[in-house]
Design a protein around this motif. Structure first.
Motif, mmCIF file in Angstrom:
data_model
loop_
_atom_site.group_PDB
_atom_site.id
_atom_site.type_symbol
_atom_site.label_atom_id
_atom_site.label_comp_id
_atom_site.label_asym_id
_atom_site.label_seq_id
_atom_site.Cartn_x
_atom_site.Cartn_y
_atom_site.Cartn_z
ATOM 1 N N VAL A 1 -34.388 -28.941 3.221
ATOM 2 C CA VAL A 1 -33.838 -27.711 4.502
ATOM 3 C C VAL A 1 -32.200 -28.678 4.980
ATOM 4 O O VAL A 1 -30.856 -29.049 4.498
ATOM 5 C CB VAL A 1 -34.083 -27.145 5.130
ATOM 6 C CG1 VAL A 1 -32.953 -26.473 6.314
ATOM 7 C CG2 VAL A 1 -34.681 -25.808 4.898
ATOM 8 N N PRO A 2 -32.582 -29.945 5.093
ATOM 9 C CA PRO A 2 -31.713 -31.262 5.433
ATOM 10 C C PRO A 2 -31.247 -31.373 4.069
ATOM 11 O O PRO A 2 -29.840 -32.474 4.724
ATOM 12 C CB PRO A 2 -32.384 -32.655 5.999
ATOM 13 C CG PRO A 2 -33.428 -32.096 6.479
ATOM 14 C CD PRO A 2 -34.013 -30.463 5.444
ATOM 15 N N ASP A 3 -31.155 -30.991 3.025
ATOM 16 C CA ASP A 3 -30.276 -31.617 1.674
ATOM 17 C C ASP A 3 -29.368 -31.213 1.467
ATOM 18 O O ASP A 3 -28.603 -31.292 0.597
ATOM 19 C CB ASP A 3 -31.626 -31.952 0.805
ATOM 20 C CG ASP A 3 -32.602 -33.247 0.756
ATOM 21 O OD1 ASP A 3 -32.129 -33.828 2.020
ATOM 22 O OD2 ASP A 3 -33.785 -33.242 0.556
ATOM 23 N N LEU A 4 -29.504 -29.500 1.999
ATOM 24 C CA LEU A 4 -28.510 -28.619 1.471
ATOM 25 C C LEU A 4 -27.156 -29.471 2.033
ATOM 26 O O LEU A 4 -27.199 -29.478 2.785
ATOM 27 C CB LEU A 4 -28.943 -27.596 2.249
ATOM 28 C CG LEU A 4 -30.013 -26.552 2.257
ATOM 29 C CD1 LEU A 4 -29.773 -25.282 3.350
ATOM 30 C CD2 LEU A 4 -30.232 -25.751 0.598
ATOM 31 N N ALA A 5 -25.984 -29.092 1.219
ATOM 32 C CA ALA A 5 -24.988 -29.250 1.247
ATOM 33 C C ALA A 5 -24.530 -28.570 3.071
ATOM 34 O O ALA A 5 -24.276 -27.570 2.958
ATOM 35 C CB ALA A 5 -23.702 -29.410 0.376
ATOM 36 N N ALA A 6 -23.585 -29.035 3.668
ATOM 37 C CA ALA A 6 -23.378 -29.298 5.062
ATOM 38 C C ALA A 6 -21.665 -27.953 4.862
ATOM 39 O O ALA A 6 -21.327 -27.749 3.509
ATOM 40 C CB ALA A 6 -22.116 -30.071 5.342
#
Length: 225
Positions: A70-75
């Protein structure tokens, strides 16, 4: 409806199949290129796209990826959806089995609240559902509303049009939606709770949600150092 799906694993791929078969316009993505989803696209008629394009103009977005990713999803990855479009998240935290330690969740933050925080401004639209049903049952066991053995699914999120839309989608798929409260209450359907992985009817889901406790079972906690 236009539906964007981020993640094409067991649940994301199954929802691609089911929702496309219902006539919805589905855009599906994974962490790689659209070409890697060519077979799924050919089978279902869904449009394989880059993850950055999945939510574009969508009425509904589904995020179904490993929790650790999840933290790797693009902003802003879901920000291109239509205003008010709910964001379904189907994720589960599997610390020993896959995800490793996520300190906030270990310390008591509900998994879906943690996901919503990583989705930025669209986090308020997050709804938790489909995290506890076996993917083959999601694919094969939808039943008409009149069926006596219809499986019920808990749905947690803020009350309003977005949650109502998610209820309707669950109904379309052949399952009975049960109100699981606010997103902050979604811990009641985490792995290890009485409802997780069970094919209960509506009364059974309500009873199981009521029986849940915040204590995380050892197999669903990060292994001690």
């Amino acid at each position: 409806m236009k539906i964007g799906i981020i993640g094409a694993g067991s649940i994301g791929g199954t929802l691609t199949r089911r929702l496309s078969a219902l006539g919805h316009e589905v855009r599906v993505s994974n962490s790689r290129s659209p070409e890697t989803l060519s077979e799924l696209a050919a089978e279902t008629g869904a449009h394989a796209v880059w993850s950055s394009e999945a939510a574009l103009d969508a009425d509904l977005v589904i995020v179904s990826i490993p929790q650790k990713n999840v933290p790797d999803l693009a902003a802003g990855i879901v920000d291109t959806a239509k205003d008010g479009a709910p964001i379904i998240e189907t994720n589960n935290y599997y610390p020993q089995q896959r995800d490793g330690l996520i300190a906030d969740i270990e310390n008591g933050k509900p998994e879906s609240v943690w996901v919503a925080e990583h989705l930025g401004s669209r986090g308020a639209d997050v709804v938790k559902v489909f995290n506890g049903i076996y993917w083959k049952h999601l694919l094969e066991k939808g039943q008409p509303k009149s069926a006596a053995d219809r499986i019920a699914l808990p749905v947690a999120g803020a009350d309003g049009p977005g949650k109502a839309l998610v209820f309707d989608v669950v109904e379309q798929l052949g399952f009975e939606p049960v109100d699981g409260g606010a997103l902050a209450d979604s811990w009641r359907q985490h792995p290890g709770t009485p409802v997780y992985g069970k094919d209960f009817d509506a009364d059974g889901v309500k009873a199981a949600l009521a029986e849940a406790t915040t204590e995380r079972a050892p197999e669903w906690s990060a292994a001690p150092a």
